[in-house]
Design a protein around this motif. Structure first.
Motif, PDB file in Angstrom:
ATOM      1  N   ARG A 173      14.489 -16.890 -17.771  1.00 51.21           N
ATOM      2  CA  ARG A 173      14.329 -17.980 -16.616  1.00 51.21           C
ATOM      3  C   ARG A 173      15.126 -19.715 -17.225  1.00 51.21           C
ATOM      4  O   ARG A 173      14.811 -20.401 -16.095  1.00 51.21           O
ATOM      5  N   VAL A 174      15.767 -19.694 -17.582  1.00 46.17           N
ATOM      6  CA  VAL A 174      16.635 -20.949 -18.378  1.00 46.17           C
ATOM      7  C   VAL A 174      17.660 -20.246 -17.318  1.00 46.17           C
ATOM      8  O   VAL A 174      18.568 -21.192 -16.312  1.00 46.17           O
ATOM      9  N   VAL A 175      18.208 -18.877 -16.996  1.00 48.63           N
ATOM     10  CA  VAL A 175      19.553 -18.399 -16.058  1.00 48.63           C
ATOM     11  C   VAL A 175      18.785 -18.234 -14.956  1.00 48.63           C
ATOM     12  O   VAL A 175      19.154 -18.776 -13.919  1.00 48.63           O
ATOM     13  N   PHE A 176      17.293 -17.613 -14.538  1.00 48.82           N
ATOM     14  CA  PHE A 176      16.693 -18.390 -13.060  1.00 48.82           C
ATOM     15  C   PHE A 176      17.110 -20.096 -12.428  1.00 48.82           C
ATOM     16  O   PHE A 176      17.633 -20.142 -11.362  1.00 48.82           O
ATOM     17  N   ALA A 177      16.852 -20.961 -13.764  1.00 48.86           N
ATOM     18  CA  ALA A 177      17.175 -22.260 -12.714  1.00 48.86           C
ATOM     19  C   ALA A 177      18.637 -22.429 -13.150  1.00 48.86           C
ATOM     20  O   ALA A 177      18.710 -23.374 -11.954  1.00 48.86           O
ATOM     21  N   TRP A 222      23.333 -35.794  -7.134  1.00 47.99           N
ATOM     22  CA  TRP A 222      22.892 -34.463  -8.780  1.00 47.99           C
ATOM     23  C   TRP A 222      21.653 -33.949  -8.666  1.00 47.99           C
ATOM     24  O   TRP A 222      20.456 -34.403  -7.700  1.00 47.99           O
ATOM     25  N   GLN A 223      21.751 -32.142  -9.011  1.00 44.96           N
ATOM     26  CA  GLN A 223      20.104 -31.457  -9.022  1.00 44.96           C
ATOM     27  C   GLN A 223      19.510 -31.289 -10.556  1.00 44.96           C
ATOM     28  O   GLN A 223      20.624 -31.046 -11.212  1.00 44.96           O
ATOM     29  N   ILE A 224      18.664 -31.249 -10.446  1.00 45.37           N
ATOM     30  CA  ILE A 224      18.349 -31.131 -11.957  1.00 45.37           C
ATOM     31  C   ILE A 224      16.621 -30.487 -11.991  1.00 45.37           C
ATOM     32  O   ILE A 224      15.975 -30.114 -11.039  1.00 45.37           O
ATOM     33  N   GLU A 225      17.268 -29.448 -13.135  1.00 50.36           N
ATOM     34  CA  GLU A 225      16.511 -28.466 -13.431  1.00 50.36           C
ATOM     35  C   GLU A 225      15.226 -28.642 -14.184  1.00 50.36           C
ATOM     36  O   GLU A 225      16.719 -28.377 -15.689  1.00 50.36           O
ATOM     37  N   ILE A 226      14.153 -28.349 -14.972  1.00 51.23           N
ATOM     38  CA  ILE A 226      14.373 -28.167 -16.146  1.00 51.23           C
ATOM     39  C   ILE A 226      13.379 -26.589 -16.143  1.00 51.23           C
ATOM     40  O   ILE A 226      11.857 -26.434 -15.538  1.00 51.23           O
ATOM     41  N   GLU A 227      13.559 -26.567 -17.485  1.00 47.25           N
ATOM     42  CA  GLU A 227      12.718 -25.585 -18.079  1.00 47.25           C
ATOM     43  C   GLU A 227      12.907 -25.810 -19.477  1.00 47.25           C
ATOM     44  O   GLU A 227      13.498 -25.039 -20.302  1.00 47.25           O
ATOM     45  N   LEU A 228      11.483 -25.816 -20.109  1.00 49.05           N
ATOM     46  CA  LEU A 228      11.212 -26.035 -20.889  1.00 49.05           C
ATOM     47  C   LEU A 228      10.218 -24.236 -22.105  1.00 49.05           C
ATOM     48  O   LEU A 228       9.572 -24.717 -22.169  1.00 49.05           O
TER      49      LEU A 228
END
Length: 190
Positions: A113-117, A101-107
């Protein structure tokens, strides 16, 4: 493994945690940190055993074996194994054998920035990828449509979850939403 349950439990635990800040911005950052910690703990509970490791910036225990608590993403779940040097007096070490699993959190509430994540996640090898973003409110349909191309990762399970921005958190379980990219579109998981 129930990713929906892991997210829901992490979010609920964070809402109930005593988190403080000296300003609205520091409170939001503290809440986000608490969420990352809770999510990493939930993954640790789901992947028990010596052959699994959960890596995150706020984790503990990985530095001696892997040189750091975090590898490439906010949270990673990996299968690991022991190995040894090819010396006469061999030394033991650990290696990552598989990223699960790989998880990115972009709030940040900025779709870019969500696209970058999501781009960062696409570069990884895990079969399961999850990006958690701030809920876009009334723009949800446009948000999902914008993220269709970044979510199209052949042969991998790509998930998108949204939660309210931490400055707006209230004890509201229904504000967590999740989709999986299937057959060219985001399909609701919860």
């Amino acid at each position: 493994m129930n990713i929906e349950g892991i997210l829901r439990e992490s979010y609920q635990r964070t809402l109930k945690a005593l988190v403080m800040g000296t300003s609205p911005e520091s409170l939001a950052r503290a809440r986000e940190r608490a969420f990352v910690k809770a999510l990493a703990r939930q993954f640790e509970g789901s992947f028990e055993g010596e052959e699994f490791r959960v890596f995150s910036a706020y984790g503990r225990g990985n530095r001696p074996d892997f040189g750091g608590e975090q590898l490439l993403f906010e949270i990673e779940v990996c299968r690991v194994a022991g190995a040894s040097t090819a010396e006469r007096k061999s030394e033991s070490f650990y290696i990552v054998t598989e990223a699960l699993w790989q998880i990115e959190i972009e709030l940040s509430q900025d779709w870019r920035r969500v696209v970058f994540a999501m781009n960062r996640l696409r570069c990884g090898a895990a079969g399961n990828k999850l990006v958690i973003a701030a809920a876009p409110g009334a723009a949800q349909e446009r948000f999902l449509k914008t993220l269709e191309q970044p979510g199209a990762v052949p042969g991998e399970a790509f998930y998108l979850a949204t939660i309210p921005h931490p400055r707006d958190w209230e004890d509201d379980e229904e504000s967590l939403k999740m989709w999986q990219f299937v057959e060219g579109e985001w399909q609701a998981v919860m």
